[in-house]
Design a protein around this motif. Structure first.
Motif, PDB file in Angstrom:
ATOM      1  N   PHE A  81      49.083  16.720  56.011  1.00 38.49           N
ATOM      2  CA  PHE A  81      48.360  17.745  55.281  1.00 38.49           C
ATOM      3  C   PHE A  81      46.914  17.691  55.757  1.00 38.49           C
ATOM      4  N   LYS A  82      46.321  18.853  56.000  1.00 38.01           N
ATOM      5  CA  LYS A  82      44.936  18.942  56.478  1.00 38.01           C
ATOM      6  C   LYS A  82      44.123  19.721  55.453  1.00 38.01           C
ATOM      7  N   LYS A  83      42.944  19.220  55.130  1.00 38.82           N
ATOM      8  CA  LYS A  83      42.039  19.898  54.197  1.00 38.82           C
ATOM      9  C   LYS A  83      41.636  21.244  54.778  1.00 38.82           C
ATOM     10  N   ILE A  84      41.713  22.282  53.981  1.00 36.86           N
ATOM     11  CA  ILE A  84      41.364  23.630  54.418  1.00 36.86           C
ATOM     12  C   ILE A  84      39.853  23.785  54.423  1.00 36.86           C
ATOM     13  N   ASN A  85      39.335  24.388  55.474  1.00 35.76           N
ATOM     14  CA  ASN A  85      37.908  24.700  55.567  1.00 35.76           C
ATOM     15  C   ASN A  85      37.661  25.921  54.693  1.00 35.76           C
ATOM     16  N   ASP A  86      36.933  25.751  53.618  1.00 37.07           N
ATOM     17  CA  ASP A  86      36.692  26.830  52.656  1.00 37.07           C
ATOM     18  C   ASP A  86      36.038  28.059  53.284  1.00 37.07           C
ATOM     19  N   ASN A  87      35.277  27.875  54.337  1.00 35.86           N
ATOM     20  CA  ASN A  87      34.587  29.002  54.960  1.00 35.86           C
ATOM     21  C   ASN A  87      35.525  29.932  55.714  1.00 35.86           C
ATOM     22  N   ASP A  88      36.705  29.436  56.077  1.00 35.16           N
ATOM     23  CA  ASP A  88      37.646  30.241  56.860  1.00 35.16           C
ATOM     24  C   ASP A  88      38.620  31.031  55.997  1.00 35.16           C
ATOM     25  N   LEU A  89      38.630  30.776  54.711  1.00 34.66           N
ATOM     26  CA  LEU A  89      39.609  31.407  53.831  1.00 34.66           C
ATOM     27  C   LEU A  89      38.939  32.190  52.720  1.00 34.66           C
ATOM     28  N   LYS A  90      39.672  33.116  52.153  1.00 33.83           N
ATOM     29  CA  LYS A  90      39.222  33.779  50.937  1.00 33.83           C
ATOM     30  C   LYS A  90      40.437  34.262  50.167  1.00 33.83           C
ATOM     31  N   ARG A  91      40.274  34.410  48.879  1.00 36.88           N
ATOM     32  CA  ARG A  91      41.354  34.927  48.057  1.00 36.88           C
ATOM     33  C   ARG A  91      41.484  36.417  48.317  1.00 36.88           C
ATOM     34  N   GLU A  92      42.683  36.890  48.215  1.00 32.13           N
ATOM     35  CA  GLU A  92      42.925  38.303  48.462  1.00 32.13           C
ATOM     36  C   GLU A  92      42.097  39.135  47.501  1.00 32.13           C
ATOM     37  N   GLY A  93      41.241  40.008  48.035  1.00 32.76           N
ATOM     38  CA  GLY A  93      40.426  40.891  47.217  1.00 32.76           C
ATOM     39  C   GLY A  93      39.182  40.245  46.642  1.00 32.76           C
ATOM     40  N   GLU A  94      38.874  38.987  47.017  1.00 34.74           N
ATOM     41  CA  GLU A  94      37.701  38.307  46.486  1.00 34.74           C
ATOM     42  C   GLU A  94      36.871  37.734  47.615  1.00 34.74           C
ATOM     43  N   GLY A  95      35.793  37.069  47.263  1.00 36.23           N
ATOM     44  CA  GLY A  95      34.951  36.383  48.242  1.00 36.23           C
ATOM     45  C   GLY A  95      35.540  35.034  48.585  1.00 36.23           C
ATOM     46  N   GLN A  96      34.716  34.012  48.522  1.00 37.05           N
ATOM     47  CA  GLN A  96      35.170  32.663  48.865  1.00 37.05           C
ATOM     48  C   GLN A  96      36.141  32.149  47.810  1.00 37.05           C
ATOM     49  N   PRO A  97      37.088  31.282  48.198  1.00 38.55           N
ATOM     50  CA  PRO A  97      38.087  30.799  47.255  1.00 38.55           C
ATOM     51  C   PRO A  97      37.509  29.843  46.222  1.00 38.55           C
ATOM     52  N   ASN A  98      38.060  29.915  45.026  1.00 38.15           N
ATOM     53  CA  ASN A  98      37.732  28.968  43.978  1.00 38.15           C
ATOM     54  C   ASN A  98      38.917  28.026  43.871  1.00 38.15           C
ATOM     55  N   LEU A  99      38.834  26.850  44.482  1.00 36.49           N
ATOM     56  CA  LEU A  99      39.971  25.941  44.533  1.00 36.49           C
ATOM     57  C   LEU A  99      40.356  25.413  43.161  1.00 36.49           C
ATOM     58  N   SER A 100      39.467  25.489  42.197  1.00 33.37           N
ATOM     59  CA  SER A 100      39.792  24.993  40.862  1.00 33.37           C
ATOM     60  C   SER A 100      40.517  26.032  40.023  1.00 33.37           C
ATOM     61  N   GLU A 101      40.594  27.263  40.490  1.00 38.19           N
ATOM     62  CA  GLU A 101      41.266  28.320  39.738  1.00 38.19           C
ATOM     63  C   GLU A 101      42.775  28.167  39.855  1.00 38.19           C
ATOM     64  N   PRO A 102      43.497  27.980  38.750  1.00 37.41           N
ATOM     65  CA  PRO A 102      44.944  27.811  38.827  1.00 37.41           C
ATOM     66  C   PRO A 102      45.662  29.113  39.166  1.00 37.41           C
ATOM     67  N   GLY A 103      46.737  28.987  39.923  1.00 43.08           N
ATOM     68  CA  GLY A 103      47.601  30.139  40.183  1.00 43.08           C
ATOM     69  C   GLY A 103      47.184  31.045  41.312  1.00 43.08           C
ATOM     70  N   GLY A 104      45.941  30.972  41.780  1.00 44.47           N
ATOM     71  CA  GLY A 104      45.514  31.833  42.874  1.00 44.47           C
ATOM     72  C   GLY A 104      46.027  31.303  44.197  1.00 44.47           C
ATOM     73  N   SER A 105      46.323  32.193  45.131  1.00 44.29           N
ATOM     74  CA  SER A 105      46.795  31.712  46.421  1.00 44.29           C
ATOM     75  C   SER A 105      45.715  31.941  47.462  1.00 44.29           C
ATOM     76  N   LEU A 106      45.518  30.939  48.311  1.00 43.44           N
ATOM     77  CA  LEU A 106      44.532  31.040  49.375  1.00 43.44           C
ATOM     78  C   LEU A 106      45.158  31.756  50.552  1.00 43.44           C
ATOM     79  N   ARG A 107      44.428  32.676  51.127  1.00 41.20           N
ATOM     80  CA  ARG A 107      44.932  33.406  52.292  1.00 41.20           C
ATOM     81  C   ARG A 107      43.807  33.588  53.285  1.00 41.20           C
ATOM     82  N   HIS A 108      44.156  33.556  54.540  1.00 40.59           N
ATOM     83  CA  HIS A 108      43.193  33.819  55.595  1.00 40.59           C
ATOM     84  C   HIS A 108      42.818  35.299  55.523  1.00 40.59           C
ATOM     85  N   PRO A 109      41.588  35.671  55.832  1.00 40.96           N
ATOM     86  CA  PRO A 109      41.159  37.068  55.714  1.00 40.96           C
ATOM     87  C   PRO A 109      42.002  38.045  56.535  1.00 40.96           C
ATOM     88  N   ILE A 110      42.600  37.586  57.620  1.00 36.78           N
ATOM     89  CA  ILE A 110      43.379  38.502  58.457  1.00 36.78           C
ATOM     90  C   ILE A 110      44.790  38.742  57.902  1.00 36.78           C
TER      91      ILE A 110
END
Length: 136
Positions: free
Chosen positions: A76-105
């Motif tokens: 398992f590799k730690k995700i670089n927060d700068n490379d990802l964002k939640r769908e329809g949002e800005g930077q991901p909030n890793l503490s938010e339950p239930g949200g899925s992280l997705r690459h902007p593309i």
């Protein structure tokens, strides 16, 4: 509550960027056997809609970097927060339950290809045009 929640909790408490693990260690953390689908590479993909366990490691801020199915181990590799964002949002909030992280593309090509209703994608192709081109 998911049966894979213990994995998410375990990963959230890690401070390492790379976490090597065997399938047996993963089963010990989960307290259950991994499903038979563990033998398929796709099951270990980082697609959030793949399976419930994938969502756990992504939501904890990790992705599978290397999976050796034959040796039954992965990293398992730690995700670089700068490379990802939640769908329809800005930077991901890793503490938010239930949200899925997705690459902007992710999903950027959605709706760009249309298959006509009378086209059968499973039908074998006929290469008559190629034979004419190369045999002339």
């Amino acid at each position: 509550m998911s049966k894979y929640d213990p994995l998410g909790a375990y990963l959230r408490h890690q401070n390492r960027t790379h976490i090597p693990m065997t399938f047996r260690e993963l089963e010990r953390i989960l307290g259950l056997k991994l499903p038979h689908s563990k033998v398929h590479r796709a099951w270990w993909s980082n697609n959030a809609s793949n399976n419930v366990m994938t969502s756990q490691w992504l939501d904890a801020g990790y992705e599978t970097e290397s999976v050796d199915i034959a040796a039954e181990k992965l990293i398992f590799k730690k995700i670089n927060d700068n490379d990802l964002k939640r769908e329809g949002e800005g930077q991901p909030n890793l503490s938010e339950p239930g949200g899925s992280l997705r690459h902007p593309i992710f999903g950027s090509m959605k709706g760009t290809v249309t298959v006509m209703p009378d086209v059968d994608l499973t039908e074998p192709m006929v290469f008559e045009w190629g034979e004419k081109l190369y045999n002339e």
